[in-house]
Write a protein that holds these residues in place. Sequence first.
Motif, short mmCIF file in Angstrom:
data_model
loop_
_atom_site.label_atom_id
_atom_site.label_comp_id
_atom_site.label_asym_id
_atom_site.label_seq_id
_atom_site.Cartn_x
_atom_site.Cartn_y
_atom_site.Cartn_z
N GLU A 209 1.10 -11.02 0.76
CA GLU A 209 2.15 -10.38 -0.03
C GLU A 209 1.61 -9.31 -0.97
O GLU A 209 2.10 -8.17 -0.98
CB GLU A 209 2.94 -11.46 -0.80
N LEU A 210 0.63 -9.68 -1.77
CA LEU A 210 0.09 -8.72 -2.75
C LEU A 210 -0.42 -7.46 -2.07
O LEU A 210 -0.26 -6.35 -2.60
CB LEU A 210 -1.03 -9.37 -3.55
N LYS A 211 -1.00 -7.60 -0.92
CA LYS A 211 -1.56 -6.45 -0.21
C LYS A 211 -0.49 -5.44 0.20
O LYS A 211 -0.79 -4.29 0.53
CB LYS A 211 -2.36 -6.91 1.02
N ARG A 212 0.76 -5.87 0.18
CA ARG A 212 1.86 -4.98 0.57
C ARG A 212 2.60 -4.39 -0.62
O ARG A 212 3.59 -3.68 -0.44
CB ARG A 212 2.81 -5.74 1.51
N PHE A 213 2.15 -4.71 -1.81
CA PHE A 213 2.73 -4.07 -3.00
C PHE A 213 2.14 -2.68 -3.14
O PHE A 213 0.92 -2.52 -3.25
CB PHE A 213 2.41 -4.87 -4.25
N GLU A 214 2.98 -1.69 -3.13
CA GLU A 214 2.51 -0.31 -3.29
C GLU A 214 3.35 0.42 -4.32
O GLU A 214 4.57 0.29 -4.35
CB GLU A 214 2.59 0.44 -1.94
N PHE A 215 2.68 1.17 -5.17
CA PHE A 215 3.37 2.02 -6.14
C PHE A 215 3.77 3.31 -5.44
O PHE A 215 3.02 3.82 -4.60
CB PHE A 215 2.42 2.31 -7.31
N PRO A 216 4.95 3.87 -5.68
CA PRO A 216 5.91 3.53 -6.74
C PRO A 216 7.00 2.55 -6.33
O PRO A 216 7.90 2.27 -7.13
CB PRO A 216 6.51 4.89 -7.07
#
Length: 294
Positions: A209-216
């Motif tokens: 999951e965390l690896k798919r968090f992208e800004f913005p």
Amino acid sequence: MECGRRIVIIAVIATVLVVVIICIAICTGIPTPLAVTPSQTDDDFKDTFMERCQKFNGSKPSRANCQTIWDKFQQAYVNKDPCEVPTEAYDPVIAEAPMESAHYRFMFWSKTKDVVHEFTGKNNCFMTLEKFLLGSVLDDLVWCGKKGSNETFTTGCPNGTECVKNPVRSFWNRSSAAFAELAWGNVTVMLNGSLQTPFDNESIFASVELKRFEFPRVTHLAVVLVTQKNSETNCSNESLQKLKKEVLDKGIGYNCSAVTESHLKACASDTVKLSHWRFFTITSTILFFSFYQT
């Protein structure tokens, strides 16, 4: 005579090698084909699947849709080695029952399932994976198939220690990836403060999951560290510092707050009586921030 002796010697050596290989596999935890043998079909599994699908109070799929979803779900694992079901095998069923983004705050969790579900079950402010159709339908279920059979088995299925590509683990990895890719804005994660390593690199949250968090798309991560009374674990924990660095390196904002489990449970039980303002203030400033900051 000499030929017969050689055959006997070769047979003995082969037998010894097989025994040695099996012993090594058992001692080192490496799964062997003999360790995974689905043994019992469960006719109730499909009934449970269909019943939950029909009762799901989100998109309310028709009977035909539920049957299609079931068919595509089964195709992922039936007639396959239960240790060789890749995450992409579930792509068709994920596509058939897509998650729809809404004006919710996304709640992730790692080893805090019960407290998270108790907390989110009393309000509609936060959305967990288990509140979407497939997550709701398959929550707490076990299933697998086996070569040469088109049936679904519920006993004798491999777990994560026996093989990585087992049907259940692959499903949750794939659906978690889809959930994380849907998340936007400020997201929250509840981690277990009773563990020495609340942020575990091997967890689904860390590895998928965390690896798919992208800004913005994702702008802020709010960490709620669920602790016990008088717990010494806090947000300065080494694993959480690693999480903080990984998040900040992505350009995503980060903050962390330790909240006792009893506090969260009390807050959840009083949700109906509390206004949104008081509810989030009582829980913690971190949850207030996660809900109202946009």
